[in-house]
Scaffold this motif. Structure first.
Motif, PDB file in Angstrom:
ATOM      1  N   GLN A  36     -23.229 -23.902 -34.807  1.00 18.34           N
ATOM      2  CA  GLN A  36     -21.820 -24.095 -34.460  1.00 18.34           C
ATOM      3  C   GLN A  36     -21.211 -22.801 -33.920  1.00 18.34           C
ATOM      4  OE1 GLN A  36     -20.364 -26.852 -34.216  1.00 18.34           O
ATOM      5  NE2 GLN A  36     -21.204 -28.324 -35.676  1.00 18.34           N
ATOM      6  N   LEU A  37     -21.578 -21.663 -34.518  1.00 18.91           N
ATOM      7  CA  LEU A  37     -21.050 -20.381 -34.035  1.00 18.91           C
ATOM      8  C   LEU A  37     -21.596 -20.056 -32.651  1.00 18.91           C
ATOM      9  CD1 LEU A  37     -21.224 -18.287 -37.337  1.00 18.91           C
ATOM     10  CD2 LEU A  37     -19.157 -19.031 -36.145  1.00 18.91           C
ATOM     11  N   GLN A  38     -22.855 -20.387 -32.410  1.00 20.33           N
ATOM     12  CA  GLN A  38     -23.433 -20.152 -31.088  1.00 20.33           C
ATOM     13  C   GLN A  38     -22.703 -20.954 -30.015  1.00 20.33           C
ATOM     14  OE1 GLN A  38     -27.666 -20.896 -31.309  1.00 20.33           O
ATOM     15  NE2 GLN A  38     -27.928 -19.484 -33.024  1.00 20.33           N
ATOM     16  N   GLN A  39     -22.148 -22.085 -30.394  1.00 20.44           N
ATOM     17  CA  GLN A  39     -21.405 -22.918 -29.459  1.00 20.44           C
ATOM     18  C   GLN A  39     -19.915 -22.583 -29.447  1.00 20.44           C
ATOM     19  OE1 GLN A  39     -22.274 -27.076 -30.083  1.00 20.44           O
ATOM     20  NE2 GLN A  39     -24.478 -26.802 -29.831  1.00 20.44           N
ATOM     21  N   GLY A  40     -19.541 -21.489 -30.145  1.00 15.88           N
ATOM     22  CA  GLY A  40     -18.156 -21.051 -30.141  1.00 15.88           C
ATOM     23  C   GLY A  40     -17.229 -21.930 -30.943  1.00 15.88           C
ATOM     24  N   ASN A  41     -17.721 -22.453 -32.075  1.00 16.25           N
ATOM     25  CA  ASN A  41     -16.932 -23.381 -32.882  1.00 16.25           C
ATOM     26  C   ASN A  41     -16.815 -22.885 -34.325  1.00 16.25           C
ATOM     27  OD1 ASN A  41     -15.497 -25.567 -33.780  1.00 16.25           O
ATOM     28  ND2 ASN A  41     -17.137 -27.066 -33.466  1.00 16.25           N
ATOM     29  N   PRO A  42     -16.089 -21.773 -34.553  1.00 16.24           N
ATOM     30  CA  PRO A  42     -15.977 -21.250 -35.921  1.00 16.24           C
ATOM     31  C   PRO A  42     -15.280 -22.208 -36.878  1.00 16.24           C
ATOM     32  CG  PRO A  42     -14.455 -20.118 -34.444  1.00 16.24           C
ATOM     33  CD  PRO A  42     -15.360 -20.936 -33.583  1.00 16.24           C
ATOM     34  N   GLN A  89     -16.575 -13.716 -40.449  1.00 17.93           N
ATOM     35  CA  GLN A  89     -15.573 -14.723 -40.093  1.00 17.93           C
ATOM     36  C   GLN A  89     -14.236 -14.461 -40.782  1.00 17.93           C
ATOM     37  OE1 GLN A  89     -16.528 -16.915 -37.733  1.00 17.93           O
ATOM     38  NE2 GLN A  89     -18.471 -15.786 -37.830  1.00 17.93           N
ATOM     39  N   ALA A  90     -14.115 -13.316 -41.469  1.00 18.70           N
ATOM     40  CA  ALA A  90     -12.944 -13.059 -42.310  1.00 18.70           C
ATOM     41  C   ALA A  90     -11.634 -13.054 -41.537  1.00 18.70           C
ATOM     42  CB  ALA A  90     -13.113 -11.732 -43.052  1.00 18.70           C
ATOM     43  N   GLN A  91     -11.701 -12.671 -40.273  1.00 19.98           N
ATOM     44  CA  GLN A  91     -10.467 -12.575 -39.496  1.00 19.98           C
ATOM     45  C   GLN A  91     -10.262 -13.766 -38.555  1.00 19.98           C
ATOM     46  OE1 GLN A  91     -11.406  -8.460 -38.352  1.00 19.98           O
ATOM     47  NE2 GLN A  91      -9.510  -7.841 -39.349  1.00 19.98           N
ATOM     48  N   GLN A  92     -10.955 -14.871 -38.873  1.00 16.66           N
ATOM     49  CA  GLN A  92     -10.767 -16.125 -38.142  1.00 16.66           C
ATOM     50  C   GLN A  92      -9.681 -16.952 -38.829  1.00 16.66           C
ATOM     51  OE1 GLN A  92     -12.144 -17.136 -35.285  1.00 16.66           O
ATOM     52  NE2 GLN A  92     -13.482 -15.357 -35.044  1.00 16.66           N
ATOM     53  N   GLY A  93      -8.510 -16.368 -38.990  1.00 16.88           N
ATOM     54  CA  GLY A  93      -7.395 -17.084 -39.584  1.00 16.88           C
ATOM     55  C   GLY A  93      -7.504 -17.209 -41.089  1.00 16.88           C
ATOM     56  N   PRO A  94      -6.573 -17.952 -41.723  1.00 17.89           N
ATOM     57  CA  PRO A  94      -6.573 -18.106 -43.183  1.00 17.89           C
ATOM     58  C   PRO A  94      -7.874 -18.686 -43.738  1.00 17.89           C
ATOM     59  CG  PRO A  94      -4.490 -18.866 -42.253  1.00 17.89           C
ATOM     60  CD  PRO A  94      -5.396 -18.597 -41.088  1.00 17.89           C
ATOM     61  N   ALA A  95      -8.488 -19.636 -43.020  1.00 16.16           N
ATOM     62  CA  ALA A  95      -9.734 -20.234 -43.514  1.00 16.16           C
ATOM     63  C   ALA A  95     -10.856 -19.208 -43.553  1.00 16.16           C
ATOM     64  CB  ALA A  95     -10.136 -21.416 -42.637  1.00 16.16           C
ATOM     65  N   ALA A 100     -14.301 -15.538 -46.890  1.00 16.14           N
ATOM     66  CA  ALA A 100     -14.809 -14.212 -47.234  1.00 16.14           C
ATOM     67  C   ALA A 100     -14.555 -13.893 -48.702  1.00 16.14           C
ATOM     68  CB  ALA A 100     -14.171 -13.161 -46.330  1.00 16.14           C
ATOM     69  N   LEU A 101     -13.341 -14.168 -49.197  1.00 17.23           N
ATOM     70  CA  LEU A 101     -13.041 -13.885 -50.593  1.00 17.23           C
ATOM     71  C   LEU A 101     -13.820 -14.809 -51.515  1.00 17.23           C
ATOM     72  CD1 LEU A 101     -11.517 -12.252 -52.654  1.00 17.23           C
ATOM     73  CD2 LEU A 101      -9.566 -13.788 -52.396  1.00 17.23           C
ATOM     74  N   TYR A 102     -13.959 -16.073 -51.137  1.00 14.13           N
ATOM     75  CA  TYR A 102     -14.754 -17.015 -51.924  1.00 14.13           C
ATOM     76  C   TYR A 102     -16.198 -16.514 -52.047  1.00 14.13           C
ATOM     77  CZ  TYR A 102     -16.908 -21.478 -53.301  1.00 14.13           C
ATOM     78  OH  TYR A 102     -17.611 -22.459 -53.958  1.00 14.13           O
ATOM     79  N   GLN A 223      -2.690 -11.932 -52.913  1.00 18.09           N
ATOM     80  CA  GLN A 223      -1.387 -11.844 -53.545  1.00 18.09           C
ATOM     81  C   GLN A 223      -1.252 -12.904 -54.649  1.00 18.09           C
ATOM     82  OE1 GLN A 223       1.044  -9.704 -53.146  1.00 18.09           O
ATOM     83  NE2 GLN A 223       0.537  -8.630 -51.248  1.00 18.09           N
ATOM     84  N   PRO A 224      -0.325 -12.721 -55.605  1.00 20.39           N
ATOM     85  CA  PRO A 224      -0.170 -13.687 -56.699  1.00 20.39           C
ATOM     86  C   PRO A 224       0.097 -15.111 -56.219  1.00 20.39           C
ATOM     87  CG  PRO A 224       1.037 -11.678 -57.183  1.00 20.39           C
ATOM     88  CD  PRO A 224       0.558 -11.551 -55.776  1.00 20.39           C
ATOM     89  N   GLY A 225       0.726 -15.258 -55.072  1.00 18.35           N
ATOM     90  CA  GLY A 225       1.002 -16.590 -54.553  1.00 18.35           C
ATOM     91  C   GLY A 225      -0.191 -17.263 -53.908  1.00 18.35           C
ATOM     92  N   GLY A 226      -1.321 -16.553 -53.825  1.00 20.53           N
ATOM     93  CA  GLY A 226      -2.538 -17.129 -53.261  1.00 20.53           C
ATOM     94  C   GLY A 226      -2.782 -16.783 -51.810  1.00 20.53           C
ATOM     95  N   VAL A 227      -1.879 -16.034 -51.176  1.00 16.61           N
ATOM     96  CA  VAL A 227      -2.078 -15.639 -49.786  1.00 16.61           C
ATOM     97  C   VAL A 227      -3.190 -14.598 -49.702  1.00 16.61           C
ATOM     98  CG1 VAL A 227      -1.023 -14.551 -47.768  1.00 16.61           C
ATOM     99  CG2 VAL A 227       0.305 -16.155 -49.164  1.00 16.61           C
ATOM    100  N   ILE A 228      -4.120 -14.788 -48.776  1.00 16.19           N
ATOM    101  CA  ILE A 228      -5.257 -13.879 -48.591  1.00 16.19           C
ATOM    102  C   ILE A 228      -5.179 -13.284 -47.191  1.00 16.19           C
ATOM    103  CG2 ILE A 228      -7.771 -13.644 -48.616  1.00 16.19           C
ATOM    104  CD1 ILE A 228      -7.804 -16.347 -50.177  1.00 16.19           C
TER     105      ILE A 228
END
Length: 459
Positions: A36-42, A89-95, A100-102, A223-228
């Motif tokens: 999927q990454l090779q096809q540009g689909n993160p 993939q850590a900087q590919q948005g919130p997901a 990365a943290l998971y 953050q305590p609110g869950g934002v990563i």
């Protein structure tokens, strides 16, 4: 994609009924994510990588504590460094940041916990001990590639049954996946978790053998609110050189020490100011050479008044955000009274010089805590392992860091206790309960409320 998708579907079904297929499921989902990454689909690759990390983490948590050190390391080497792929993939948005943290909480951190799990197994008696011995035999049998198919199935079935019984009797050993949201709830209103990860960027579009790039550092801020938020800290080499310069200046007691530590603080925390915000209690989980940074004293070492370390901020080093969660044996339980403090002073060793001042320190601390110190030959690994939830542990003796050791830097550092031999460093031999050289991770059952190490560095 079709054949790989079919392999994933098949392994998902097999893993439902037999956890032994978790490793095959991790492999097939990683392969599909690669495509999927090779096809540009993160967006399609990220959930597959999350599934792969979960499967691999469960497999390792089940298998590694039952293996001897040599087989354990061989298995980890076989899996390679594919577990580093999610950090790219850590900087590919919130997901991507959540993935990365998971991964950090579930695939990286549990490997640091294997020594603790093995210590629990080694201290087990009665029925749990018999289960451990039988499971160890079955694990060795299943590693035999020539084992008959029917016998393999029988061994796998028995292994699953025995593991279920072992986890019932020793629930702290049960494999567990941790969600970032669980950790966020333990931070408190003024807390923030900063997980620092050393990794090799991965690009599946490159030729085989060239897909992993030069090492970098990544910060994952929760953050305590869950934002990563994921923040790139740049190439590893300049930061590690800055740490080495600061350590050398401190050891030599030169005037360059304060500005050197200031430079380290700037490189680590400068890019994190927006992500950390106004939080006052920073929980730092380091990796790589960042383990050598004394974060709790960094503001003082840097001379105070640092732009990136404002007054009133508290820095605390932890192994991982996973450590903030209660263990299965303590969750929901009524807190028990802490055991007596444990003081170990000037352990008797081979190859390290005697430390009379450490013995005097231990005596003074023990007197203040109203306990008898464990000195010399009595300051053993067994005394630490047998402790049950002491309120305080204080060790006055040698500490070490072996720069030639391979693998996890945390396991290349530790405490030197009675019976240790200076020739048996991690680069020469893996630490074991009989060497007297304990990884910095090791702790007694229940864990202390406070731990203090007054260590002379053993080069």
């Amino acid at each position: 994609l079709a054949p790989t998708e079919e392999a994933v579907r098949l392994h998902r079904e097999l893993a439902k009924s037999n956890p032994a297929y978790q490793e095959e499921l991790a492999t097939s989902t990683t392969n599909l994510a690669d495509l999927q990454l090779q096809q540009g689909n993160p967006a399609a690759a990220i959930p597959l990588l999350r599934e792969a990390m979960a499967s691999e983490a469960l497999f390792l948590q089940q298998q590694l504590p039952l293996m001897a050190e040599e087989r354990r390391q061989a298995l980890v080497n076989t899996l390679g460094n594919r577990w580093e792929q999610p950090f790219s993939q850590a900087q590919q948005g919130p997901a991507g940041a959540e993935l990365a943290l998971y991964t950090r909480l579930n695939r990286y951190a549990p490997l640091q916990d294997i020594e603790r799990r093995q210590a629990i197994l080694s201290r087990s008696t009665g029925a749990p001990r018999q289960l451990v011995e039988r499971l160890t035999v079955l694990t060795a049998e299943l590693a035999n590639a020539n084992l008959d198919v029917n016998k393999r199935q029988q061994a796998q079935d028995e292994s699953q049954r025995l593991q279920a019984e072992l986890f019932r009797q020793l629930p702290q050993l049960k494999p567990r996946l941790v969600e970032p949201g669980e950790v966020a709830q333990r931070l408190g209103a003024d807390g923030v978790l900063v997980e620092l990860q050393r990794y090799s960027p991965y690009d599946p579009r490159q030729a085989e053998g060239q897909r992993f790039g030069a090492e970098r550092y990544l910060a994952l801020v929760l953050q305590p609110g869950g934002v990563i938020q994921a923040v790139d800290l740049g190439p590893a080499q300049p930061l590690e050189q800055a740490i080495a310069t600061a350590l050398t200046a401190t050891r030599d007691q030169t005037a360059e020490a304060a500005p050197a530590w200031g430079a380290v603080a700037e490189q680590v925390f400068g890019p994190l100011q927006a992500a950390i915000g106004g939080q006052r209690r920073w929980l730092i989980a380091p990796d790589g050479e960042l383990h050598r940074v004394p974060f709790s004293a960094l503001a003082v070492l840097a001379g105070g008044g640092s732009r990136v370390l404002p007054a009133g901020v508290s820095l605390q080093t932890i192994g991982s955000g996973r450590d903030l969660l209660p263990s299965p044996t303590t969750a929901g339980a009524t807190p028990k009274a802490a055991a007596l403090p444990l003081v170990l002073a000037n352990p008797t060793t081979r190859g390290w010089p005697d430390l009379p001042a450490a013995e005097a320190e231990g005596a003074a601390v023990a007197a203040a805590l109203k306990v008898a110190p464990q000195r010399g030959a009595e300051a053993t690994v067994a005394k630490v392992q047998q402790a049950r939830g002491p309120r305080v542990i204080h060790v006055a003796g040698h500490g070490y860091f072996d720069p030639e050791a391979k693998g996890d830097p945390l396991l290349a550092s530790g405490l030197v206790l009675a019976g240790a031999d200076a020739s048996r460093r991690p680069s020469q031999v893996a630490p074991s309960p009989g060497t007297g050289v304990q990884p910095a991770l090791g702790q007694p059952t229940g864990g202390p409320d406070d731990g203090y190490l007054s260590a002379k560095e053993a080069a």
